[in-house]
Design an enzyme around this catalytic site. Structure first.
Site, PDB file in Angstrom:
ATOM      1  N   HIS A   1       0.809  -1.119   0.005  1.00 28.69           N
ATOM      2  CA  HIS A   1       0.048  -0.085   0.040  1.00 28.69           C
ATOM      3  C   HIS A   1       0.843   1.359  -0.142  1.00 28.69           C
ATOM      4  CE1 HIS A   1      -3.751  -2.053   1.197  1.00 28.69           C
ATOM      5  NE2 HIS A   1      -3.200  -2.991   1.077  1.00 28.69           N
TER       6      HIS A   1
ATOM      7  N   ASP B   1      -6.205   5.208   2.265  1.00 26.07           N
ATOM      8  CA  ASP B   1      -6.422   4.001   2.210  1.00 26.07           C
ATOM      9  C   ASP B   1      -7.910   3.364   2.326  1.00 26.07           C
ATOM     10  OD1 ASP B   1      -4.000   1.727   1.758  1.00 26.07           O
ATOM     11  OD2 ASP B   1      -5.970   0.868   2.399  1.00 26.07           O
TER      12      ASP B   1
END
Ligand code: UDP
Length: 480
Positions: A20, A131
């Site tokens: 990520h 996120d």
């Protein structure tokens, strides 16, 4: 792009896992290279991973704005071991009850909410790209009228496949967990089985968290997708129509890293000297090396690693194999004498590989991949045919894009999602798939198709390309 007097300020907040953080850093670099001011939020320990590549980027581009902002993450107070600020700690510590602790880690990130609100209140950015695993970020942004966008780090195909399965529940209409079903409504006849997907249990904590993630996404201003239109046109259209409120594709993000240093420094520090690695690759014929890596999270038991080793050796091909092992681990996964027997032919990297450097080298001819989206797009951008070996997350969906839609890969034959049951792939299957992807007429066809996709990927990010244009329209809309 029209000249705009207002400089767009975007705040990025990646989940603390390499899969990520790496694309989010690329994303932040991309925005700042297009004139925006980028601020990345992270914790003290993770800032050490991000600071070096940010400094390198700033050195090369002194006029561009990109910075880090560090948030507190008091692990012990949050019930986590001291300093465990990244998923890496949970997956590499095998003595731990991994699943339970990782979930605790996910939940602990809610601690950031107050700090995020304070930052949004004082800096008033134009938007927040946070996120998917930070569902509370939508509410935090809303308080200060800052549009919140979700970054999943996956592509349109899996977003659409997941949506269609949630809506139609086709897994309940088959007699057994291994019986294939077609994903209803999804363009193309895409087949999956029940044991390749995760079924959300609304009653348990993880299920509730997954539902919260989706809810916050529906309430957000839209999604930013690391993909390019030409890779998945039917799914981009489907996603924009039915799945996401709004969506912009701006990838492949990895191509922002053009120079040797940027490619080397990307992500964690490689466990091998890149010069040595490049020298080794230089000594090989074009397209003769297979690269095997399963990303930053997936790991296998020794029994499975032994099969990979034996399959690779039997295939007789050149290989670079990345084995995610901790220092001091006993090497019981390595067949006796294999390293000596394959000397000159094979390279085993224990730990972390400079993946982009390897994929982009002309000697690399194929990629045994776990179908993590970042790796998959990196493989696409490098024009490589693949052996697909999905393990968990949304990887079984991603596999279908490669094997069923683009036909640029062959499946090794993985049948079970790790959250359902542990899988086992024999050495014979490894050997067969590796040979199949490297040699023969069909292999050539696959390679030709893969190279065409790579050309499209390159064109998408160039001026006037689909990703370039989508990013432009995003910047124009949210700068005003
Ligand atoms: N990666 C790398 N070296 C490694 C393993 C992974 O550079 O040895 C990078 C890879 O290039 C990709 C990311 O880590 O950008 C992994 O993300 P992906 O989505 O492929 O898989 P995940 O780790 O999330 O399962």
């Amino acid at each position: 792009m029209r000249s705009n007097p207002h400089k767009l300020h975007v705040v990025f907040f990646p989940f603390m896992a390499h899969g990520h953080m790496i694309p989010t850093l690329d994303l932040a670099k991309l925005f700042s290279s297009r004139g925006a001011k980028s601020t990345i939020l992270t914790t003290p320990l993770n800032s050490k991973i991000l600071q070096k590549p940010i400094d390198a980027f700033k050195n090369q581009n002194p006029d561009l704005e990109i910075d880090l902002e560090i948030f507190d993450f008091p692990c012990v107070q949050l019930g986590l071991p001291e300093g465990w600020e990244n998923v890496d700690f949970f997956t590499s510590n095998t003595n731990n009850d991994g699943g339970y602790m990782i979930f605790k880690f996910f939940k602990a990130t809610r601690f950031f909410k107050e700090q995020l609100e304070k930052l949004l209140e004082t800096t008033r950015p134009d938007c927040l790209i946070a996120d998917m695993f930070f569902p509370w970020a939508t509410e935090a942004a809303e308080k200060f009228h800052v549009p919140r966008f979700v970054f999943h780090g996956t592509g349109y195909f899996s977003l659409c496949a997941g949506y269609c399965i949630r809506v139609h529940q086709p897994q309940n209409k088959v007699a057994s967990s291994s019986e294939p079903f077609v994903i209803p409504d999804l363009p193309g006849d895409i087949f999956l089985t029940r044991e390749q997907i995760v079924i959300v249990d609304k009653e348990n904590e993880i299920g509730k968290f997954r539902i919260e993630v989706r809810q916050s996404e529906m309430e957000s201003s839209g999604v930013i997708v690391n993909s390019f239109y030409e890779l998945e046109p039917a799914y981009a259209d489907f996603c924009k129509r039915f799945v996401a409120k709004r969506a912009w594709h701006i990838g492949p993000l990895s191509v922002i890293n053009r120079g040797l240093q940027e490619k080397t420094e990307r992500g964690k520090k490689a466990s091998i000297d890149e010069v040595e690695c490049l020298k080794w690759l230089d000594s090989k014929k074009p397209e003769s090396v297979i690269y095997i890596s399963f990303g930053s999270v997936a790991s296998f038991k020794n029994e499975q690693l032994i099969e990979i080793a034996a399959g690779l050796e039997a295939s007789g091909t050149n290989f670079i194999w990345v084995v995610k092992k901790n220092e001091g681990d006993k090497e019981e996964w390595l067949p006796e004498g294999m390293e000596e027997r394959t000397k000159g032919k094979g390279m085993i990297i224990r730990g972390w590989a400079p993946q982009m450097l390897i994929l982009d080298h002309q000697a690399t001819g194929g990629f045994v991949i776990h179908c993590g989206w970042n790796s998959l797009l990196e493989g696409v951008a490098a024009g490589l045919p693949m052996v697909t070996w999905p393990v968990g997350a949304e990887q079984f969906y991603n596999e279908k894009l490669v094997t069923q839609v683009h036909k640029t890969g062959v499946s090794v034959g993985a049948t079970k999602h790790v959250e359902v049951k542990e899988d086992f792939i024999s050495r014979e299957k490894v050997e067969k798939a590796v040979r199949e992807v490297l040699v023969g007429e069909e292999a050539e066809e696959r390679r030709r198709r893969a190279k065409k996709l790579a050309e499209m990927a390159k064109a998408a990010v160039e001026e006037g390309g689909s990703s370039f244009n989508d990013l432009n329209s995003f910047i124009e809309e949210f700068s005003s």
